[in-house]
Design a protein around this motif. Structure first.
Motif, PDB file in Angstrom:
ATOM      1  N   ASP A  63       0.820  -1.209   0.000  1.00 13.76           N
ATOM      2  CA  ASP A  63       0.000   0.000   0.000  1.00 13.76           C
ATOM      3  C   ASP A  63       0.857   1.264   0.000  1.00 13.76           C
ATOM      4  OD1 ASP A  63      -2.352  -1.501  -0.047  1.00 13.76           O
ATOM      5  OD2 ASP A  63      -2.434  -1.617   2.140  1.00 13.76           O
ATOM      6  N   LEU A  64       1.992   1.213   0.693  1.00 13.40           N
ATOM      7  CA  LEU A  64       2.908   2.357   0.670  1.00 13.40           C
ATOM      8  C   LEU A  64       3.461   2.571  -0.737  1.00 13.40           C
ATOM      9  CD1 LEU A  64       4.826   1.778   4.007  1.00 13.40           C
ATOM     10  CD2 LEU A  64       3.322   3.711   3.472  1.00 13.40           C
ATOM     11  N   ALA A  65       3.793   1.478  -1.414  1.00 16.19           N
ATOM     12  CA  ALA A  65       4.328   1.583  -2.774  1.00 16.19           C
ATOM     13  C   ALA A  65       3.318   2.261  -3.688  1.00 16.19           C
ATOM     14  CB  ALA A  65       4.700   0.201  -3.298  1.00 16.19           C
ATOM     15  N   THR A  66       2.064   1.897  -3.561  1.00 20.28           N
ATOM     16  CA  THR A  66       1.004   2.530  -4.350  1.00 20.28           C
ATOM     17  C   THR A  66       0.895   4.004  -3.994  1.00 20.28           C
ATOM     18  OG1 THR A  66      -0.205   0.449  -4.458  1.00 20.28           O
ATOM     19  CG2 THR A  66      -1.453   2.457  -4.914  1.00 20.28           C
ATOM     20  N   GLY A  67       0.979   4.313  -2.703  1.00 29.34           N
ATOM     21  CA  GLY A  67       0.834   5.691  -2.235  1.00 29.34           C
ATOM     22  C   GLY A  67       1.923   6.631  -2.717  1.00 29.34           C
ATOM     23  N   VAL A  68       3.132   6.123  -2.879  1.00 26.66           N
ATOM     24  CA  VAL A  68       4.242   6.977  -3.329  1.00 26.66           C
ATOM     25  C   VAL A  68       4.622   6.719  -4.786  1.00 26.66           C
ATOM     26  CG1 VAL A  68       5.187   7.346  -1.022  1.00 26.66           C
ATOM     27  CG2 VAL A  68       6.003   5.419  -2.386  1.00 26.66           C
ATOM     28  N   GLU A  69       3.889   5.818  -5.425  1.00 27.49           N
ATOM     29  CA  GLU A  69       4.088   5.485  -6.842  1.00 27.49           C
ATOM     30  C   GLU A  69       5.521   5.031  -7.136  1.00 27.49           C
ATOM     31  OE1 GLU A  69       2.698   8.885  -9.045  1.00 27.49           O
ATOM     32  OE2 GLU A  69       0.621   8.515  -8.477  1.00 27.49           O
ATOM     33  N   LEU A  70       6.013   4.117  -6.306  1.00 28.62           N
ATOM     34  CA  LEU A  70       7.331   3.515  -6.485  1.00 28.62           C
ATOM     35  C   LEU A  70       7.193   2.006  -6.402  1.00 28.62           C
ATOM     36  CD1 LEU A  70       9.480   5.818  -4.164  1.00 28.62           C
ATOM     37  CD2 LEU A  70       9.475   5.807  -6.669  1.00 28.62           C
ATOM     38  N   ALA A  71       8.194   1.303  -6.895  1.00 24.19           N
ATOM     39  CA  ALA A  71       8.197  -0.158  -6.799  1.00 24.19           C
ATOM     40  C   ALA A  71       8.331  -0.570  -5.330  1.00 24.19           C
ATOM     41  CB  ALA A  71       9.364  -0.726  -7.600  1.00 24.19           C
ATOM     42  N   GLU A  72       7.760  -1.725  -4.996  1.00 19.40           N
ATOM     43  CA  GLU A  72       7.844  -2.213  -3.616  1.00 19.40           C
ATOM     44  C   GLU A  72       9.286  -2.365  -3.164  1.00 19.40           C
ATOM     45  OE1 GLU A  72       5.308  -5.378  -2.167  1.00 19.40           O
ATOM     46  OE2 GLU A  72       3.853  -4.939  -3.758  1.00 19.40           O
ATOM     47  N   SER A  73      10.166  -2.804  -4.056  1.00 13.42           N
ATOM     48  CA  SER A  73      11.571  -2.972  -3.676  1.00 13.42           C
ATOM     49  C   SER A  73      12.209  -1.624  -3.320  1.00 13.42           C
ATOM     50  CB  SER A  73      12.355  -3.653  -4.794  1.00 13.42           C
ATOM     51  OG  SER A  73      12.293  -2.881  -5.980  1.00 13.42           O
ATOM     52  N   THR A  74      11.852  -0.586  -4.041  1.00 16.96           N
ATOM     53  CA  THR A  74      12.372   0.752  -3.749  1.00 16.96           C
ATOM     54  C   THR A  74      11.831   1.257  -2.420  1.00 16.96           C
ATOM     55  OG1 THR A  74      12.514   1.207  -6.112  1.00 16.96           O
ATOM     56  CG2 THR A  74      12.568   3.115  -4.634  1.00 16.96           C
ATOM     57  N   VAL A  75      10.552   1.037  -2.191  1.00 19.02           N
ATOM     58  CA  VAL A  75       9.938   1.435  -0.929  1.00 19.02           C
ATOM     59  C   VAL A  75      10.578   0.672   0.232  1.00 19.02           C
ATOM     60  CG1 VAL A  75       7.782   1.394   0.408  1.00 19.02           C
ATOM     61  CG2 VAL A  75       7.781   2.196  -1.965  1.00 19.02           C
ATOM     62  N   SER A  76      10.843  -0.605   0.040  1.00 19.77           N
ATOM     63  CA  SER A  76      11.501  -1.404   1.073  1.00 19.77           C
ATOM     64  C   SER A  76      12.874  -0.843   1.412  1.00 19.77           C
ATOM     65  CB  SER A  76      11.635  -2.861   0.635  1.00 19.77           C
ATOM     66  OG  SER A  76      10.369  -3.467   0.580  1.00 19.77           O
ATOM     67  N   HIS A  77      13.609  -0.410   0.398  1.00 19.49           N
ATOM     68  CA  HIS A  77      14.924   0.204   0.638  1.00 19.49           C
ATOM     69  C   HIS A  77      14.775   1.475   1.477  1.00 19.49           C
ATOM     70  CE1 HIS A  77      18.811   2.055   0.064  1.00 19.49           C
ATOM     71  NE2 HIS A  77      18.191   3.109  -0.402  1.00 19.49           N
ATOM     72  N   HIS A  78      13.849   2.341   1.098  1.00 17.07           N
ATOM     73  CA  HIS A  78      13.637   3.581   1.848  1.00 17.07           C
ATOM     74  C   HIS A  78      13.218   3.292   3.288  1.00 17.07           C
ATOM     75  CE1 HIS A  78      14.401   6.384  -1.355  1.00 17.07           C
ATOM     76  NE2 HIS A  78      13.456   5.860  -2.131  1.00 17.07           N
ATOM     77  N   LEU A  79      12.332   2.326   3.452  1.00 18.98           N
ATOM     78  CA  LEU A  79      11.885   1.967   4.799  1.00 18.98           C
ATOM     79  C   LEU A  79      13.028   1.384   5.622  1.00 18.98           C
ATOM     80  CD1 LEU A  79       8.429   0.494   3.854  1.00 18.98           C
ATOM     81  CD2 LEU A  79       8.813   2.538   5.248  1.00 18.98           C
ATOM     82  N   SER A  80      13.912   0.661   4.984  1.00 18.23           N
ATOM     83  CA  SER A  80      15.079   0.114   5.672  1.00 18.23           C
ATOM     84  C   SER A  80      15.955   1.236   6.236  1.00 18.23           C
ATOM     85  CB  SER A  80      15.883  -0.756   4.713  1.00 18.23           C
ATOM     86  OG  SER A  80      17.095  -1.141   5.297  1.00 18.23           O
ATOM     87  N   GLN A  81      16.155   2.277   5.449  1.00 16.26           N
ATOM     88  CA  GLN A  81      16.951   3.413   5.918  1.00 16.26           C
ATOM     89  C   GLN A  81      16.249   4.134   7.072  1.00 16.26           C
ATOM     90  OE1 GLN A  81      20.118   3.889   4.836  1.00 16.26           O
ATOM     91  NE2 GLN A  81      19.662   2.001   3.753  1.00 16.26           N
ATOM     92  N   LEU A  82      14.943   4.287   6.980  1.00 16.38           N
ATOM     93  CA  LEU A  82      14.192   4.911   8.067  1.00 16.38           C
ATOM     94  C   LEU A  82      14.207   4.037   9.323  1.00 16.38           C
ATOM     95  CD1 LEU A  82      11.190   6.259   5.979  1.00 16.38           C
ATOM     96  CD2 LEU A  82      12.942   7.641   7.143  1.00 16.38           C
TER      97      LEU A  82
END
Length: 119
Positions: A63-82
Motif C-alpha cells: 500500500d505504501l508503494a502505491t501511495g508513493v508510486e514507487l516499486a515495492e523494492s524501492t519502498v523497502s529500501h527507503h523503509l530500511s533506511q528509516l
C-alpha cells in the motif's frame, strides 16, 4: 555508490541537549545528522507522512508503494533506511510487512532541533 548510513541504537531516543543549548559533541552531532540524513529524501518524507497520518496505525509495503508510486523494492529500501535511523518499526505477517512510524523518534528530533517548537 552512496554511502550506507551507520547503524545507530534505535531503541534509545536522541540523547543530546538542543543544538541551541551549547556546542554539540561529535557523537551527538553524528546521531542527529544520521536521523536527518535518513529523512532527507522526498520519497522518505512522503512515506513518513503516510505512516504518521494513517488511521490504521500501520501500513503494508504494498500500500505504501502505491501511495508513493514507487516499486515495492524501492519502498523497502527507503523503509530500511528509516528503520535504521529509528523512525519506523516493521513487522512481518505472512507474506506482508507492516510498518508504523515511531513518532517518539520524530518528537525527540524536533526537541533537539528546537526545544520551543510546538508548545
Amino acid at each position: 555508490m552512496p554511502k550506507a548510513l551507520p547503524v545507530i541504537d534505535v531503541s534509545a531516543p536522541i540523547c543530546c541537549p538542543p543544538v541551541s543549548a551549547a556546542p554539540m559533541s561529535d557523537d551527538a552531532a553524528l546521531e542527529v545528522a544520521l536521523r536527518l540524513k535518513a529523512l532527507a529524501d522526498p520519497a522518505r518524507i512522503k512515506l513518513m507522512s503516510i505512516l504518521l497520518t494513517t488511521d490504521a496505525g500501520e501500513v503494508c509495503t504494498c500500500d505504501l508503494a502505491t501511495g508513493v508510486e514507487l516499486a515495492e523494492s524501492t519502498v523497502s529500501h527507503h523503509l530500511s533506511q528509516l528503520r535504521k535511523a529509528g523512525m519506523v518499526e516493521s513487522e512481518r505477517r505472512g507474506m506482508n510487512v507492516y510498518h508504523r512510524a515511531r513518532s517518539q523518534a520524530l518528537d525527540a528530533l524536533r526537541m533537539v532541533l528546537d526545544p520551543n517548537c510546538c508548545r
